[in-house]
Design an enzyme around this catalytic site. Sequence first.
Site, short mmCIF file in Angstrom:
data_model
loop_
_atom_site.label_atom_id
_atom_site.label_comp_id
_atom_site.label_asym_id
_atom_site.label_seq_id
_atom_site.Cartn_x
_atom_site.Cartn_y
_atom_site.Cartn_z
N HIS A 176 36.15 52.51 -20.88
CA HIS A 176 35.05 53.47 -21.17
C HIS A 176 33.79 52.81 -21.24
O HIS A 176 33.60 52.18 -22.38
CB HIS A 176 35.22 54.35 -22.31
CG HIS A 176 34.31 55.38 -22.72
ND1 HIS A 176 34.02 55.77 -23.95
CD2 HIS A 176 33.49 56.07 -21.88
CE1 HIS A 176 33.04 56.75 -24.01
NE2 HIS A 176 32.75 56.65 -22.43
N ASN A 227 33.08 58.58 -29.04
CA ASN A 227 32.68 60.07 -28.79
C ASN A 227 33.69 60.86 -30.05
O ASN A 227 33.24 61.80 -30.35
CB ASN A 227 33.29 60.42 -27.40
CG ASN A 227 32.23 60.13 -26.37
OD1 ASN A 227 30.99 59.98 -26.78
ND2 ASN A 227 32.59 60.10 -25.18
N GLU A 265 34.72 50.50 -24.26
CA GLU A 265 35.83 50.79 -25.18
C GLU A 265 36.97 50.68 -24.03
O GLU A 265 37.11 51.21 -22.94
CB GLU A 265 35.88 52.11 -25.47
CG GLU A 265 34.95 52.56 -26.80
CD GLU A 265 35.29 53.81 -27.25
OE1 GLU A 265 35.42 54.14 -28.47
OE2 GLU A 265 34.91 54.88 -26.36
N SER A 277 35.70 59.51 -21.09
CA SER A 277 35.33 59.32 -22.28
C SER A 277 35.87 60.07 -23.47
O SER A 277 35.70 60.09 -24.62
CB SER A 277 33.70 59.97 -22.33
OG SER A 277 33.79 61.33 -21.75
#
Length: 304
Positions: free
Chosen positions: A153, A203, A165, A132
Amino acid sequence: MTDAAAPAPGETNVAIQTVGVIGAGQMGNGIAHVCAVAGIDVLLTDAKAEAIGRAMATIGRNLDRQVSKGTLTAEAKQAALGRIHATTDYADFGRCDLVIEAATEREDIKKSIFKTVTPHLSAACLLASNTSSISITRLAASTDRPGRFIGMHFMNPVPVMKLVEIIRGIATEQATFEAVQALAERLGKTTAVAEDFPAFIVNRILVPMINEAVYALHEGVGNVAGIDTSLRLGANHPMGPLELADFIGLDTCLSIMQVLYEGLGDSKYRPCPLLVKYVEAGWLGRKAGRGFYDYRQDPPKPSR
């Protein structure tokens, strides 16, 4: 290693029919779940054999939930369970077309996994990390196939969240990207392409917001209930940021903030000392029974 020839750079002869998943925690079992439902054979492993048993039980419960909601038939549930094969032997991964690493968010652990598994893989097998936050380029460079390495991800919980992702490292070949993007779409996911910067897109935005919420708690701006209520009702978030941190895992939040702080060198990404203290105390959130909320109580109550 199997003796299948590797495709030439920029080409692929991989039709992804068998996926290996390394790590049977909340992300790994979710990835195994969605792959199996999509008709893909799955090999699932973990460093702890007991974790595989827990993962299979979790997958069974989540499939039951889909059946009860009418989004999956009982027959499709049984078929999906039959496609997931537990193993503790990396030699079994020789028949995989893609291996996805879904271990804890520590670069040293991930690199160790790749070093251990790659000798057992066919030359054509693709490698992906569910990291992540960690550099895909750096992880890829630790393997024997940087051109066939990519970031994939998934969001938690994997069976529910629609986004994946996809992150290319500097050496990732276009054929690798296209094969993995097609797989994500086959799993019913929407993809977003992120560049290989610390924490990528989701993130990079989400975890600093959580970190700021922890600072607000640390500095006495509000208490746990006040901060979470304010963001749920004032910003229409489905979870308050501290509740979300507990759901993600405070150790994971801290690891992502450390990657951002070290990778970008900006003081705005400094992890809140209170977040560090909670992790040091083992108060990691839901999975540990205590974080910003105490989950040993029913219903959970703020820890402070």
